[in-house]
Design a protein around this motif. Structure first.
Motif, PDB file in Angstrom:
ATOM      1  N   THR A   1       0.816  -1.212   0.000  1.00 40.21           N
ATOM      2  CA  THR A   1       0.000   0.000   0.000  1.00 40.21           C
ATOM      3  C   THR A   1       0.854   1.268   0.000  1.00 40.21           C
TER       4      THR A   1
ATOM      5  N   HIS B   1       3.225   1.696  -5.572  1.00 39.78           N
ATOM      6  CA  HIS B   1       2.328   2.248  -6.589  1.00 39.78           C
ATOM      7  C   HIS B   1       3.092   2.959  -7.701  1.00 39.78           C
TER       8      HIS B   1
ATOM      9  N   SER C   1       3.320   4.258  -1.428  1.00 36.17           N
ATOM     10  CA  SER C   1       3.410   5.020  -2.678  1.00 36.17           C
ATOM     11  C   SER C   1       4.576   4.515  -3.530  1.00 36.17           C
TER      12      SER C   1
END
Length: 110
Positions: free
Chosen positions: A72, A77, A74
């Motif tokens: 989860t 991502h 950044s």
């Protein structure tokens, strides 16, 4: 007592920043067991612990918590995080409600 370390690598411009993960031996705490861990993110060390009925459950929950922190983030991502040279994934399990975000070998085996 430290029982294991694992290293991730964060790609930043033309260099990689090591992200060390430390997991400590589960210990009795407040009528249950707790397993502390630390993740050395670039913005600072995140220290948490998973708790369980016994030492094994506390360790498994901590491993899942680490997996959730990684998946989860950044950094995940952005695609800037890796653990291995030749395969995707980070080597940590996650709880069932997060499994849809797994990549690479994690998606197959965890």
């Amino acid at each position: 007592m430290l029982i294991l370390t694992h290293k991730l690598h964060l790609k930043r411009l033309e260099r990689e920043i090591p992200i060390e993960i430390r997991i400590y031996k589960p210990e009795p705490k407040d009528g249950c067991w707790a397993c502390a861990f630390e993740i050395d993110w670039p913005e600072g060390t995140k220290a948490m612990s998973g708790a369980g009925f016994d030492a094994l459950q506390a360790l498994v929950i901590s491993l899942q918590m680490i997996g959730i922190q990684i998946y989860t983030s950044s950094y995940h991502h952005d695609g800037a995080l890796r653990a291995y040279d030749t395969e995707e994934g980070y080597g940590f399990p996650v709880s069932r409600n997060v499994r849809d975000v797994l990549i690479g070998a994690d998606k197959i085996y965890l």
